[in-house]
Design a protein around this motif. Structure first.
Motif, mmCIF file in Angstrom:
data_model
loop_
_atom_site.group_PDB
_atom_site.id
_atom_site.type_symbol
_atom_site.label_atom_id
_atom_site.label_comp_id
_atom_site.label_asym_id
_atom_site.label_seq_id
_atom_site.Cartn_x
_atom_site.Cartn_y
_atom_site.Cartn_z
ATOM 1 N N ILE A 408 -30.746 40.778 89.814
ATOM 2 C CA ILE A 408 -29.574 41.543 89.483
ATOM 3 C C ILE A 408 -28.793 41.773 90.724
ATOM 4 C CG2 ILE A 408 -28.788 43.451 88.373
ATOM 5 C CD1 ILE A 408 -31.422 43.373 86.441
ATOM 6 N N SER A 409 -27.830 41.334 91.060
ATOM 7 C CA SER A 409 -26.783 41.643 92.210
ATOM 8 C C SER A 409 -25.529 42.350 91.793
ATOM 9 C CB SER A 409 -26.611 40.467 93.077
ATOM 10 O OG SER A 409 -25.870 40.726 94.208
ATOM 11 N N GLY A 410 -25.394 43.413 92.019
ATOM 12 C CA GLY A 410 -24.004 44.133 91.580
ATOM 13 C C GLY A 410 -23.892 43.839 90.190
ATOM 14 N N GLY A 411 -24.873 44.385 89.660
ATOM 15 C CA GLY A 411 -24.901 44.338 88.084
ATOM 16 C C GLY A 411 -24.810 42.877 87.466
ATOM 17 N N VAL A 412 -24.927 42.013 88.016
ATOM 18 C CA VAL A 412 -24.597 40.417 87.490
ATOM 19 C C VAL A 412 -26.042 39.722 87.481
ATOM 20 C CG1 VAL A 412 -23.542 38.109 87.766
ATOM 21 C CG2 VAL A 412 -22.327 40.266 88.218
ATOM 22 N N ASN A 413 -26.307 39.240 86.621
ATOM 23 C CA ASN A 413 -27.557 38.549 86.436
ATOM 24 C C ASN A 413 -27.376 37.155 86.768
ATOM 25 O OD1 ASN A 413 -28.661 40.551 84.797
ATOM 26 N ND2 ASN A 413 -28.533 39.369 82.906
ATOM 27 N N ILE A 414 -28.527 36.992 87.683
ATOM 28 C CA ILE A 414 -28.610 35.513 88.528
ATOM 29 C C ILE A 414 -30.091 34.997 88.312
ATOM 30 C CG2 ILE A 414 -28.391 34.302 90.704
ATOM 31 C CD1 ILE A 414 -26.712 36.822 91.605
ATOM 32 N N TYR A 415 -30.034 33.702 87.847
ATOM 33 C CA TYR A 415 -31.351 32.965 87.456
ATOM 34 C C TYR A 415 -31.733 32.120 88.624
ATOM 35 C CZ TYR A 415 -30.174 34.946 83.029
ATOM 36 O OH TYR A 415 -29.796 35.882 81.969
ATOM 37 N N TYR A 480 -23.495 23.232 101.003
ATOM 38 C CA TYR A 480 -23.732 22.508 99.849
ATOM 39 C C TYR A 480 -23.972 23.134 98.693
ATOM 40 C CZ TYR A 480 -27.143 19.226 97.128
ATOM 41 O OH TYR A 480 -27.594 18.468 96.405
ATOM 42 N N CYS A 481 -24.611 24.665 98.665
ATOM 43 C CA CYS A 481 -24.558 25.251 97.517
ATOM 44 C C CYS A 481 -23.096 25.793 97.126
ATOM 45 C CB CYS A 481 -25.415 26.821 97.784
ATOM 46 S SG CYS A 481 -27.159 26.419 97.867
ATOM 47 N N ARG A 482 -22.350 26.088 98.105
ATOM 48 C CA ARG A 482 -20.907 26.584 97.767
ATOM 49 C C ARG A 482 -20.237 25.552 96.976
ATOM 50 N NH1 ARG A 482 -20.954 29.035 102.990
ATOM 51 N NH2 ARG A 482 -20.026 27.304 103.738
ATOM 52 N N GLU A 483 -20.424 24.287 97.171
ATOM 53 C CA GLU A 483 -19.753 23.164 96.537
ATOM 54 C C GLU A 483 -20.533 22.871 95.252
ATOM 55 O OE1 GLU A 483 -20.613 19.693 98.844
ATOM 56 O OE2 GLU A 483 -19.341 20.450 100.514
ATOM 57 N N ARG A 484 -21.421 23.585 94.646
ATOM 58 C CA ARG A 484 -22.221 23.275 93.410
ATOM 59 C C ARG A 484 -22.585 24.583 92.672
ATOM 60 N NH1 ARG A 484 -23.212 19.774 97.258
ATOM 61 N NH2 ARG A 484 -23.287 17.622 96.775
ATOM 62 N N LEU A 485 -22.187 25.746 92.960
ATOM 63 C CA LEU A 485 -22.521 26.996 92.497
ATOM 64 C C LEU A 485 -21.411 28.007 92.541
ATOM 65 C CD1 LEU A 485 -26.221 27.448 93.913
ATOM 66 C CD2 LEU A 485 -25.674 26.806 91.265
ATOM 67 N N ALA A 486 -21.523 28.827 91.373
ATOM 68 C CA ALA A 486 -20.468 30.012 91.703
ATOM 69 C C ALA A 486 -20.795 30.807 93.016
ATOM 70 C CB ALA A 486 -20.270 30.804 90.609
ATOM 71 N N GLY A 487 -19.800 31.191 93.729
ATOM 72 C CA GLY A 487 -20.189 32.129 94.816
ATOM 73 C C GLY A 487 -21.105 33.089 94.805
ATOM 74 N N GLY A 522 -33.786 37.460 105.617
ATOM 75 C CA GLY A 522 -34.236 36.683 106.710
ATOM 76 C C GLY A 522 -33.030 36.944 107.566
ATOM 77 N N PRO A 523 -33.134 36.044 108.676
ATOM 78 C CA PRO A 523 -32.228 36.147 109.705
ATOM 79 C C PRO A 523 -30.903 35.608 109.822
ATOM 80 C CG PRO A 523 -33.751 34.542 110.080
ATOM 81 C CD PRO A 523 -34.295 35.060 108.964
ATOM 82 N N TYR A 524 -30.607 34.579 108.771
ATOM 83 C CA TYR A 524 -29.497 34.072 108.950
ATOM 84 C C TYR A 524 -28.669 34.232 107.378
ATOM 85 C CZ TYR A 524 -31.311 31.380 112.500
ATOM 86 O OH TYR A 524 -31.643 31.354 113.882
ATOM 87 N N ARG A 525 -27.369 34.590 107.422
ATOM 88 C CA ARG A 525 -26.656 35.062 106.141
ATOM 89 C C ARG A 525 -25.435 33.956 105.845
ATOM 90 N NH1 ARG A 525 -27.567 40.189 104.111
ATOM 91 N NH2 ARG A 525 -25.655 40.178 103.270
ATOM 92 N N SER A 526 -25.317 33.402 104.772
ATOM 93 C CA SER A 526 -24.236 32.729 104.648
ATOM 94 C C SER A 526 -22.957 33.615 104.244
ATOM 95 C CB SER A 526 -24.408 31.659 103.455
ATOM 96 O OG SER A 526 -24.790 32.144 102.319
ATOM 97 N N THR A 527 -21.892 33.013 104.314
ATOM 98 C CA THR A 527 -20.755 33.702 103.928
ATOM 99 C C THR A 527 -20.648 33.785 102.537
ATOM 100 O OG1 THR A 527 -19.614 33.001 105.615
ATOM 101 C CG2 THR A 527 -18.212 33.997 104.151
ATOM 102 N N ARG A 528 -20.367 35.023 101.798
ATOM 103 C CA ARG A 528 -20.147 35.099 100.401
ATOM 104 C C ARG A 528 -18.735 34.865 100.165
ATOM 105 N NH1 ARG A 528 -23.102 39.259 97.030
ATOM 106 N NH2 ARG A 528 -22.578 38.726 94.775
ATOM 107 N N GLN A 529 -18.585 33.794 98.987
ATOM 108 C CA GLN A 529 -17.460 33.288 98.528
ATOM 109 C C GLN A 529 -16.835 33.857 97.222
ATOM 110 O OE1 GLN A 529 -15.406 31.184 100.461
ATOM 111 N NE2 GLN A 529 -16.763 31.331 102.117
#
Length: 529
Positions: A408-415, A480-487, A522-529
């Motif tokens: 649950i991130s920001g009140g949104v359910n993520i599976y 790769y994930c940004r091309e296939r998943l909601a941000g 962990g040490p590396y963060r991707s940009t949130r879209q």
């Protein structure tokens, strides 16, 4: 039905073939060996309802023990030999085992079990050698008759849950004392009536026999007169080789195995004759849609998926042709009736996600823990293991994830399962696990733990230390994930590891991962879209 029937009809028919070793146990040998186990149990005072436990890797003696317990009315508990000594000892003590069998290959584990094995245990036996405190299994059974005990009756298996949210739970079905040969054999009915298994067919089991489906389905194959080919451990290319060599007709897999098979070089995949394979059963975890579609393209419409649980609360199943019309579904009811309930206990309409509850199903209890069973049962008598999913308008069931895995991130359910399915198809990813880690602003953020195909690929500029990802690979996976998943579903941090992320039956090792990464990202963060 039971193996003795086929031992009398065709004593030389192979009952068990070990995949790598090539050793064979005939039906007449299985009959004699399991009879000796039954006599051994009786001589040591074990009576119907008592427990015999085994900590045994995939080897033919597992069936001697399982059938010996089955024909003498015992509960048979196969213990996961990957557990720590403390975990394994807990299961042995909790099931109330009066006799325990292990092997010299697991002598180091066996030597560390003693302090916590419980007061019920009276006899400890070891296959292939001995250590202090353990007697020779071979000597013990050799002194016993090879004929049936006079009071044969049906027993059952009592296996344990994975224990990802606490201590493992023993799942116990009633021992009725029915005449040997009258076991309900639910998977056997599915094999024979849905998948056409008959005497002389060949069943490939590539998974550990301490798990519910591999043990129950191989025993069901023996109740049908089939030959069971057992892999000591899964290897994708060897599995194809065994299908060709033994003309395998039926097999059972988990989705992770499909991924491993599909990642073999095309030349390797094409090198084996798989034409004998009539059915490839798969279960244990949801299969990513692209993976299953690729397997059907390769093997043809021979995939049969079922969804169930060790508890036997219910089941659903789906054939390949149905699945092509309903991709992602685990099918329609096979045992019991599924209901989707919201947090308030109200039934949800088609298409809405909620907790899956089953009405009906097979009887079982959590051994020694009525509170757990009460928590899994609602006022209407429906039962759940906490899986989340939905039913479509045609009553086809779809799985989303386990309630315990929900982020649950920001009140949104993520599976996490959806994200894991995407990452598993990246050519540089061998396996992936996704979990939520604390975030001061959003509550939780999405973290991906990745086992790369090439461990060296995780190294690179910016590597913070052993086991952490190089920035370049983290960036490639994030893109790769940004091309296939909601941000909001995309992992915001990546960690690389060379350790296995799943159990041998394809389930994510949630407990260790949560313990290791629950404190922060962990040490590396991707940009949130």
């Amino acid at each position: 039905m039971h193996p003795g029937i086929f031992a009398a009809k065709d004593p030389g028919r192979p009952a068990v073939i070990m995949g790598a070793a090539g050793t064979t146990v005939t039906y007449s040998e299985l009959e004699a060996r399991s009879n000796r186990v039954a006599w051994l149990a009786r001589e040591h005072g074990l009576r119907p309802g008592d427990c015999l436990a085994a900590i045994v890797e995939n080897r033919s003696e597992m069936f001697d023990l399982a059938w010996g317990a089955q024909r003498s009315g015992l509960q048979f508990t196969a213990v996961n030999w990957h557990l720590t000594p403390e975990e394994a000892a807990y299961v042995v003590a909790d099931c109330g085992a009066r006799m325990l069998v292990t092997t010299s290959q697991l002598a180091e584990l066996a030597a560390r079990l003693t302090p916590g094995l419980g007061p019920a245990l009276e006899r400890r036996l070891m296959i292939g050698g001995t250590i202090p405190g353990w007697d020779s299994y071979e000597k013990a059974v050799a002194a016993c008759p090879a004929t049936p005990i006079p009071d044969e009756c049906e027993g059952d298996i009592m296996l344990y849950s994975s224990g990802t949210t606490g201590r493992p739970k023993g799942i116990k079905r009633p021992v009725t004392g029915a005449t040997f040969g009258e076991h309900p054999d639910i998977p056997g009915h599915w094999l024979r009536e849905l998948l056409g298994m008959a005497e002389g067919d060949v069943y490939l089991s590539p998974a550990p026999l301490y798990h519910a489906a591999p043990l129950a389905w191989t025993m069901a194959s023996h109740r049908t007169g089939a030959t069971v080919v057992v892999m000591e451990r899964f290897d994708a290319e060897q599995a194809l080789r065994l299908i060709e060599r033994h003309r395998v007709t039926h097999s059972q897999w988990v989705p992770t195995m499909f991924v491993r098979l599909l990642k073999l070089p095309e030349r390797t995949r094409a090198a084996f004759d798989l034409s004998s394979l009539r059915w490839a059963v798969h279960a244990a975890a949801p299969c990513p849609v692209p993976v299953k579609r690729a397997m059907i393209d390769w093997w043809g419409p021979v995939l049969f998926e079922f969804y169930s649980m060790t508890e036997g609360f219910g089941a659903a199943s789906i054939f390949s042709d149905e699945w092509m019309r309903k991709p992602g579904s685990v099918g329609r009811p096979l045992m019991g009736s599924p209901h989707i309930l919201g947090p308030d206990g109200d039934e949800l309409p088609a298409g809405e996600k909620g907790t899956i509850w089953f009405e009906g199903g097979a009887p079982s209890v959590y051994h020694g823990d009525p509170g757990q069973m009460a928590a899994a049962t609602n006022a209407r008598g429906w039962r759940t293991v906490g899986d989340i999913g939905y039913l479509d308008g045609d009553s086809y069931l779809y799985l989303t994830d386990r309630a315990m895995n929900l982020i649950i991130s920001g009140g949104v359910n993520i599976y996490p399962q959806e994200i894991e399915n995407v990452l598993a198809l990246h050519p540089e990813v061998f396996d992936a696990a996704v979990l939520g880690v604390p975030d001061p602003e959003m509550g939780e953020q999405v973290k991906a733990v990745v086992q790369p195909v090439d461990p060296r690929a995780a190294a690179g500029p910016g590597t913070a230390g052993p086991g952490t990802a190089g920035q370049a690979l983290a960036d490639r996976l994030a893109a790769y994930c940004r091309e296939r998943l909601a941000g909001f579903k995309c992992p915001q941090s990546f960690e690389f590891t060379t350790e296995e992320l799943r159990t041998p039956v394809g389930k994510i090792r949630q407990g260790p991962l949560r313990e290791r990464f629950g404190a922060g990202p962990g040490p590396y963060r991707s940009t949130r879209q």
